[in-house]
Enzyme design. Structure first.
Site, PDB file in Angstrom:
ATOM      1  N   LYS A 169     -20.270   4.270   4.003  1.00 35.39           N
ATOM      2  CA  LYS A 169     -19.340   3.446   4.329  1.00 35.39           C
ATOM      3  C   LYS A 169     -20.080   1.882   4.612  1.00 35.39           C
ATOM      4  O   LYS A 169     -21.261   1.985   5.033  1.00 35.39           O
ATOM      5  CB  LYS A 169     -18.541   3.601   5.815  1.00 35.39           C
ATOM      6  CG  LYS A 169     -17.894   2.746   6.381  1.00 35.39           C
ATOM      7  CD  LYS A 169     -16.756   2.388   5.352  1.00 35.39           C
ATOM      8  CE  LYS A 169     -15.935   1.055   5.850  1.00 35.39           C
ATOM      9  NZ  LYS A 169     -15.004   0.442   4.721  1.00 35.39           N
TER      10      LYS A 169
ATOM     11  N   ALA B 233      -7.409  -2.360   3.395  1.00 34.65           N
ATOM     12  CA  ALA B 233      -7.881  -3.429   4.169  1.00 34.65           C
ATOM     13  C   ALA B 233      -8.257  -2.683   5.266  1.00 34.65           C
ATOM     14  O   ALA B 233      -7.912  -3.136   6.535  1.00 34.65           O
ATOM     15  CB  ALA B 233      -6.844  -4.404   4.523  1.00 34.65           C
ATOM     16  N   VAL B 234      -9.286  -1.982   5.348  1.00 39.74           N
ATOM     17  CA  VAL B 234     -10.076  -1.611   6.603  1.00 39.74           C
ATOM     18  C   VAL B 234     -10.740  -2.574   7.276  1.00 39.74           C
ATOM     19  O   VAL B 234     -10.967  -2.584   8.543  1.00 39.74           O
ATOM     20  CB  VAL B 234     -11.118  -0.352   6.152  1.00 39.74           C
ATOM     21  CG1 VAL B 234     -11.812   0.122   7.247  1.00 39.74           C
ATOM     22  CG2 VAL B 234     -10.397   0.886   5.580  1.00 39.74           C
TER      23      VAL B 234
ATOM     24  N   CYS C 215     -16.083  -7.311  -0.954  1.00 43.47           N
ATOM     25  CA  CYS C 215     -15.059  -6.853  -0.286  1.00 43.47           C
ATOM     26  C   CYS C 215     -13.879  -7.997   0.233  1.00 43.47           C
ATOM     27  O   CYS C 215     -14.321  -9.018   0.476  1.00 43.47           O
ATOM     28  CB  CYS C 215     -15.668  -6.344   1.015  1.00 43.47           C
ATOM     29  SG  CYS C 215     -14.101  -5.652   2.315  1.00 43.47           S
TER      30      CYS C 215
ATOM     31  N   GLY D 188      -7.700   3.313  -7.338  1.00 44.88           N
ATOM     32  CA  GLY D 188      -7.321   4.451  -7.770  1.00 44.88           C
ATOM     33  C   GLY D 188      -6.807   4.437  -9.074  1.00 44.88           C
ATOM     34  O   GLY D 188      -7.145   3.286  -9.910  1.00 44.88           O
TER      35      GLY D 188
ATOM     36  N   GLY E 179     -13.977   2.927 -10.542  1.00 47.89           N
ATOM     37  CA  GLY E 179     -12.599   2.210 -10.242  1.00 47.89           C
ATOM     38  C   GLY E 179     -11.654   2.996 -10.881  1.00 47.89           C
ATOM     39  O   GLY E 179     -11.554   3.210 -12.117  1.00 47.89           O
ATOM     40  N   GLY E 180     -10.859   3.908 -10.233  1.00 49.01           N
ATOM     41  CA  GLY E 180      -9.943   4.897 -10.914  1.00 49.01           C
ATOM     42  C   GLY E 180     -10.262   6.006 -11.396  1.00 49.01           C
ATOM     43  O   GLY E 180      -9.200   6.748 -12.079  1.00 49.01           O
TER      44      GLY E 180
ATOM     45  N   GLY F  42     -14.042   7.291  -5.472  1.00 46.58           N
ATOM     46  CA  GLY F  42     -13.448   6.880  -4.268  1.00 46.58           C
ATOM     47  C   GLY F  42     -12.026   7.548  -4.065  1.00 46.58           C
ATOM     48  O   GLY F  42     -11.971   8.620  -3.623  1.00 46.58           O
TER      49      GLY F  42
HETATM   50  C1  LIG Z   1     -10.402   2.849   1.999  1.00 46.91           C
HETATM   51  C2  LIG Z   1     -11.469   2.302   1.102  1.00 46.91           C
HETATM   52  C3  LIG Z   1     -12.672   1.830   1.627  1.00 46.91           C
HETATM   53  C4  LIG Z   1     -13.534   1.118   0.827  1.00 46.91           C
HETATM   54  N1  LIG Z   1     -14.611   0.568   1.823  1.00 46.91           N
HETATM   55  C5  LIG Z   1     -15.644  -0.141   0.905  1.00 46.91           C
HETATM   56  C6  LIG Z   1     -16.902  -0.507   1.755  1.00 46.91           C
HETATM   57  O1  LIG Z   1     -16.983  -0.403   2.808  1.00 46.91           O
HETATM   58  N2  LIG Z   1     -17.880  -1.122   0.762  1.00 46.91           N
HETATM   59  C7  LIG Z   1     -17.773  -1.072  -0.889  1.00 46.91           C
HETATM   60  O2  LIG Z   1     -18.621  -1.633  -1.515  1.00 46.91           O
HETATM   61  N3  LIG Z   1     -16.470  -0.719  -1.235  1.00 46.91           N
HETATM   62  C8  LIG Z   1     -15.411  -0.100  -0.522  1.00 46.91           C
HETATM   63  N4  LIG Z   1     -14.402   0.191  -1.171  1.00 46.91           N
HETATM   64  C9  LIG Z   1     -14.099   0.214  -2.667  1.00 46.91           C
HETATM   65  C10 LIG Z   1     -14.681   1.569  -3.293  1.00 46.91           C
HETATM   66  O3  LIG Z   1     -16.088   1.851  -3.061  1.00 46.91           O
HETATM   67  C11 LIG Z   1     -14.613   1.271  -4.898  1.00 46.91           C
HETATM   68  O4  LIG Z   1     -15.398   0.328  -5.327  1.00 46.91           O
HETATM   69  C12 LIG Z   1     -12.899   1.359  -5.192  1.00 46.91           C
HETATM   70  O5  LIG Z   1     -12.378   2.149  -4.497  1.00 46.91           O
HETATM   71  C13 LIG Z   1     -12.620   1.734  -6.486  1.00 46.91           C
HETATM   72  O6  LIG Z   1     -12.948   2.985  -7.107  1.00 46.91           O
HETATM   73  P1  LIG Z   1     -11.688   4.204  -6.842  1.00 46.91           P
HETATM   74  O7  LIG Z   1     -10.692   3.757  -7.711  1.00 46.91           O
HETATM   75  O8  LIG Z   1     -12.636   5.365  -7.472  1.00 46.91           O
HETATM   76  O9  LIG Z   1     -11.408   4.217  -5.340  1.00 46.91           O
HETATM   77  C14 LIG Z   1     -13.482   0.929  -0.578  1.00 46.91           C
HETATM   78  C15 LIG Z   1     -12.571   1.523  -0.822  1.00 46.91           C
HETATM   79  C16 LIG Z   1     -11.299   2.192  -0.210  1.00 46.91           C
HETATM   80  C17 LIG Z   1     -10.118   2.985  -1.060  1.00 46.91           C
END
Ligand SMILES: Cc1cc2nc3c(=O)[nH]c(=O)nc-3n(C[C@H](O)[C@H](O)[C@H](O)COP(=O)(O)O)c2cc1C
Ligand SMILES: Cc1cc2nc3c(=O)[nH]c(=O)nc-3n(C[C@H](O)[C@H](O)[C@H](O)COP(=O)(O)OP(=O)(O)OC[C@H]3O[C@@H](n4cnc5c(N)ncnc54)[C@H](O)[C@@H]3O)c2cc1C
Ligand SMILES: Cc1cc2nc3c(=O)[nH]c(=O)nc-3n(C[C@H](O)[C@H](O)[C@H](O)COP(=O)(O)OP(=O)(O)OC[C@H]3O[C@@H](n4cnc5c(N)ncnc54)[C@H](O)[C@@H]3O)c2cc1C
Ligand SMILES: Cc1cc2nc3c(=O)[nH]c(=O)nc-3n(C[C@H](O)[C@H](O)[C@H](O)COP(=O)(O)O)c2cc1C
Ligand code: FES
Ligand code: FES
EC number: 1.3.-.-
Lengths: 254, 305, 305, 254
Positions: free
Chosen positions: B45, B70-71, B129, B216, B242-243, B264
């Site tokens: 994280k 938007a954590v 971010c 996603g 990414g997805g 992710g």
């Molecule tokens: C709930 C959540 C929290 C995330 N927090 C971070 C983070 O703290 N640092 C970061 O570099 N990316 C963060 N991301 C982005 C993911 O690391 C990733 O780049 C993005 O979700 C695309 O991949 P995915 O489609 O497999 O989820 C976050 C994504 C999600 C969904």
């Protein structure tokens, strides 16, 4: 095992009201591990996010879990369309449920609408020591009354329009009762008012919260809720720190 | 059996499937499902110098084929991470990547320096971010911004340095080239694309921060395109994400130019996603008599105009 | 019954649902399902000065929650459109928008001039097509490009002028402001986001053009975010599109700031999509005692930080 | 009505091989309007694009359509999972089918693999005047032989491995035959070779093509295919100008 994913066969299904459904699934180890007030995260085909649904009843012997839920959108509509014999992909049991403590204490359970089902399993343990206050919009939406009664609970119902039981807010029914501990689940205004009453009477109170979730296990920090501890405010997470919280730890917005 | 190992900037991963930052916490929750050594690595994280409370809820909204979040970088701060999470993580038998974010270049440099003295295997610079007011994506959408911060951190960082790119730009290849020229060892991409959903009953954005980052499956074609563009532009390895939710997506991302992958959002749909992706990948390689997963990287054959 | 009429830049639409350019041809095919007067308007397939053969196949690929296309502006040319399609279209009882693209600013100006002498109700400047080598999106990703071409066309155009924006940019509000200041009467947005899919068996991009434009539900949250950003920046009306497939999406897009909507990919999934969206919209307005659909535009209530 | 969308009830379903399925649906007006060689566009829940499937058989009296298709990905897998009694959302009939001309002429139909089903309805009209040449990988993948024979057609089968019928390419079987007209559907290399033979013999030939589609009706210009007419090359569209084309109008790549 703390929690796991399992394909669970639906073994019973009932429609309780126009939009509330009642499903029982075979859940093996998940059922054995489950505690009252915990929830499950249900996969819906084609949806990126699972749907959190509270565990309504646990049968450890038969290894089944029961869910009672309302159709609110596409996800719950799909689950409501699933039939006995089909399987659901379930991640459970999740979160911290109700701490029942001494079940010989006088307990009052307060549930509003679709907040009623999560109380059933916990109330079961209190049997005749529990009074269950449930509030609904009208007579047509009353659910689970007989289920609580089967547990030996005393049930009082309130409806917004007076078409069944007491005409008014379910929290009004607390006025005439004496109790050692409170458990509640329902819409925010109801919970807020329950917490106020608990604080005023100095009675411990546990409430179950909802928040939009992604992971359901505490990894994504998505399901934040404002909590306080030792005078310090911070964001806790409904899926891991809850969904059941001590009323004193919850910070209400506004 | 085909070899799944990859080596990126001198760091050996037992397989190319890495948990994406922010979706996997510090590993403990998903460690209940399978040993974390199942994974090639974990990008933790995102952490900041001081603890951050994160954004008010709701932080999550579903979208067609994806989700918004938007954590707001809720995290216990770098020192807490080093003291309470890193020692446990290092015992799990997988590569540990620290994902860092800051309000100022100095924040980033200070964290990189501090983490250089620890056991982390790699540092991922999160300059993408979209959910924080200061820092984050503001450094990531211009070449000069990316170059400046990468060069600065590079000077303070003794670990392999990965720069994580934002897709909210017109020309991502240019941004990647800027990171490379400033000394990045690895590019990770893509972070989330900014999006919004509105509750039509309350007329409020579903996410309290108004906007959130889209992740996603919906994002996959954009990620594949961008990885392919960057692969054609830079020489340093790319960790693609990414997805990705199926092994087929993983193969596609490798062919587009990725040397390893992060997943992710797929964890949320199915906690066992990495296991299934690894199984599928292994079978695909074996069936096609490909000796090593590294043979897929960038092996897409573009059509000639 | 709530009023569905909208007036945009002096053009009266009987309802806010317009067919998006390139997804509806010149109307004849979907005219088999329902009278075209069901729609508020039709944005015709993008036309160019000379006929264009378009790109080689495959031109289509599916993606999670969406699709890619790289048709490459296949069209019979502006004169053919004026002679063979426009007269028939004008008899259908709906607003007709000509969508124009060119290789050079002169192409755009010449077409705008030519179309100004015809019956088309509005001209949509397509400076956001990602699927052609020359022209298209190259004019649409910088403020100076957008300003230059909009101002040039404005001088030759006697019809209300709509400028269609590309989402492949870092700051779309800036681009919209450039179009507004150069004399655009309406903004339409968004065109497709560039994406790619790869066939893992052949290792070829599925689309012959290598990349294609992403459309469909997957795009919705990005479109909603961008419309909301542009609504906060410009005063001219916005026609919103990108992933609208249900009446709920339509309401969301209106709340974000759109005065009317275009739907595209939804036709492919369900040719009756516009009918269902209109029915749902009507019911929503009536149930909520909203007298006119115009009362929704921009009525989102953003959260204060 | 040229074409329309209809919810069609599945009334029969059979599995023909490991991955080929056979569905019959009630299609009312769509069935009445359908012509041999046309196709339908099938909606798959959760997918943005419909799936084009050729019409295998038309029963105008019973108002049914029959589809025979192979599982190739998620879309066709979902359709294969649909059961009798359930409905499919179908857009049909689409495109231009085979122009049968004089059905007393000697016709030869050449089908390869999953290209065989689209020929069935057309061959029916030629009865004993039709010879149907079908090619498959092996014995296990042979389909529809009896169906053609029921029409009175003479059927010759070729397999790649010789496990059934002639051992070799289906197009080899053309060598010994005399015919007035050719109809074909199957993989590109087969079609190319059929076209060559037709040209060499000076016999009119119609072939059915495939291309990735979006709208299916000719509006999106997605399903381009290279055609020639009067010496000029251009992109036509499989869904509207085809899927059946005169072999002379088709330009082969490479
Ligand atoms: C709930 C959540 C929290 C995330 N927090 C971070 C983070 O703290 N640092 C970061 O570099 N990316 C963060 N991301 C982005 C993911 O690391 C990733 O780049 C993005 O979700 C695309 O991949 P995915 O489609 O497999 O989820 C976050 C994504 C999600 C969904
Ligand atoms: C811990 C917990 C326990 C719950 N227990 C029950 C229960 O026992 N019975 C019951 O009927 N409902 C329960 N809910 C609410 C239930 O999760 C939502 O009604 C459901 O997620 C709506 O999904 P949908 O697809 O039908 O609606 P949509 O509005 O289409 O869902 C869109 C997205 O928003 C999320 N969402 C929408 N409403 C809620 C909500 N109230 N809480 C959390 N996420 C939401 C969905 O999960 C989904 O990600 C519970 C929620 C939580 C957090
Ligand atoms: C006019 C026409 C008639 C057809 N008739 C038949 C038939 O009778 N029986 C049969 O088994 N198959 C037929 N096909 C092929 C069938 O459409 C594909 O196998 C199917 O679309 C694959 O979908 P999927 O989701 O299973 O595969 P996926 O590969 O997951 O599909 C992904 C996307 O690619 C498209 N696609 C993949 N393969 C093809 C293809 N070969 N042609 C067109 N689009 C494709 C899909 O439609 C979808 O949009 C026909 C195709 C066309 C164009
Ligand atoms: C097949 C196809 C062809 C398109 N052709 C054009 C075009 O010629 N001109 C144009 O301005 N936009 C074109 N677009 C973009 C659409 O008009 C629209 O901006 C985009 O598809 C997003 O909306 P949707 O998600 O509702 O489809 C095309 C889109 C598709 C899918
Ligand atoms: S839903 Fe992920 S932390 Fe609660
Ligand atoms: S699929 Fe749209 S034109 Fe053929």
């Amino acid at each position: 095992m703390k929690y796991d994913v399992m394909l669970c066969k639906i073994i019973a299904k009932k429609q309780l009201t126009a939009d509330i459904f009642d499903l029982t699934v075979e859940a093996g180890e998940l059922a054995k591990a489950a505690q009252p007030g915990q929830f499950a995260h249900l996969y819906v085909p084609g949806k990126t996010l699972r749907r959190p649904i509270s565990i309504c009843e646990i049968n450890r012997a038969k290894e089944t879990l029961r869910f009672v839920f309302q159709i609110r959108g596409e996800g719950t509509a799909w689950i409501a369309g699933a039939c006995p014999g089909e399987t659901l992909d379930i991640l459970a049991p999740l979160g911290n449920g109700y701490s029942l403590g001494n079940t010989r204490q006088k307990a009052v359970f307060v549930g509003g609408g679709i907040g009623v089902p999560p109380l059933l399993e916990a109330a079961k343990h209190f049997g005749q020591n529990a009074t269950v206050l449930t509030g609904f919009r009208n007579e047509e939406s009353v659910i689970l009354k007989e289920d609580f009664e089967k547990n030996g609970n005393r049930v009082l119902v309130a409806t917004d329009d007076g078409s069944f039981g007491y005409h008014g807010l379910v929290t009004d029914l607390l006025n005439d009762l004496k109790f050692d501990v409170l458990f509640a689940c329902g819409p925010s205004p109801m919970l807020k008012s329950v917490c106020k009453i608990a604080a005023a009477r100095g009675v411990p109170c546990q409430i179950s919260l909802e928040e939009r979730m992604a992971c359901g296990v505490g990894a994504c920090l998505g399901c934040a809720c404002r909590l306080k501890k030792d005078g310090r405010e911070f964001y806790g997470h409904v899926c891991k720190d809850g969904p059941v919280f001590d009323s004193e730890t919850v910070v209400w917005e506004g | 059996m085909a070899d799944l190992q990859v080596n990126i900037a001198g760091v050996a991963f037992q397989n190319p499937i890495i948990a994406a930052s922010g979706t996997f916490g510090f590993g403990r929750e998903y460690g209940e499902f399978y040993p974390l050594s199942t994974l090639g690595g974990i990008s933790c994280k995102g952490i900041t110098l001081a603890p951050r409370p994160g954004n008010p809820p709701p932080r999550i909204a579903e979208t067609p084929g994806g989700m918004l979040n938007a954590v707001g970088l809720q995290n216990p701060g770098v020192e807490h991470f080093i003291k309470n999470d890193l020692p446990w993580l290092k015992q799990q038998g997988t590569v540990i990547i620290a994902n860092i974010a800051g309000n100022t270049p100095e924040d980033y440099c200070q964290m990189a320096e501090r983490l250089s003295d620890t056991d982390v295997d790699m540092i991922e610079l999160n300059i993408s971010c979209p959910n924080v007011k200061q820092g984050g994506v503001q450094f990531g959408t211009s070449c000069s911004g990316v170059e400046g911060i990468t060069a600065a951190v590079r000077r303070h960082c003794k670990k392999p340095l990965m720069v994580k790119l934002s897709p909210n730009v017109s020309d991502i290849a240019e941004i990647a080239a800027a990171a490379e020229s400033a000394g990045a060892n690895v590019i990770s991409m893509i972070n989330t694309l900014t999006g919004m959903r509105i509750d039509i009953n309350t007329r409020r954005p579903i996410i309290r921060n108004n906007t959130g980052g889209l992740s996603g499956p919906a994002l996959l074609p954009v990620a594949i395109r961008m990885v392919s563009q960057v692969y054609q532009r830079v020489k340093i390895p790319i960790i693609g994400m990414g997805g990705i939710s199926k092994w087929q997506d993983a193969v596609e991302m490798l062919l587009a130019g990725a040397s390893a992958l992060q997943i992710g959002t797929a964890f949320f749909t199915d906690p066992y996603a990495p296991v299934k992706i690894l199984d599928g990948l292994q079978e695909y390689l074996d069936k096609n008599h490909i000796a090593s997963v590294t043979e897929l990287t960038g092996e897409m054959i573009p059509w000639q105009p």
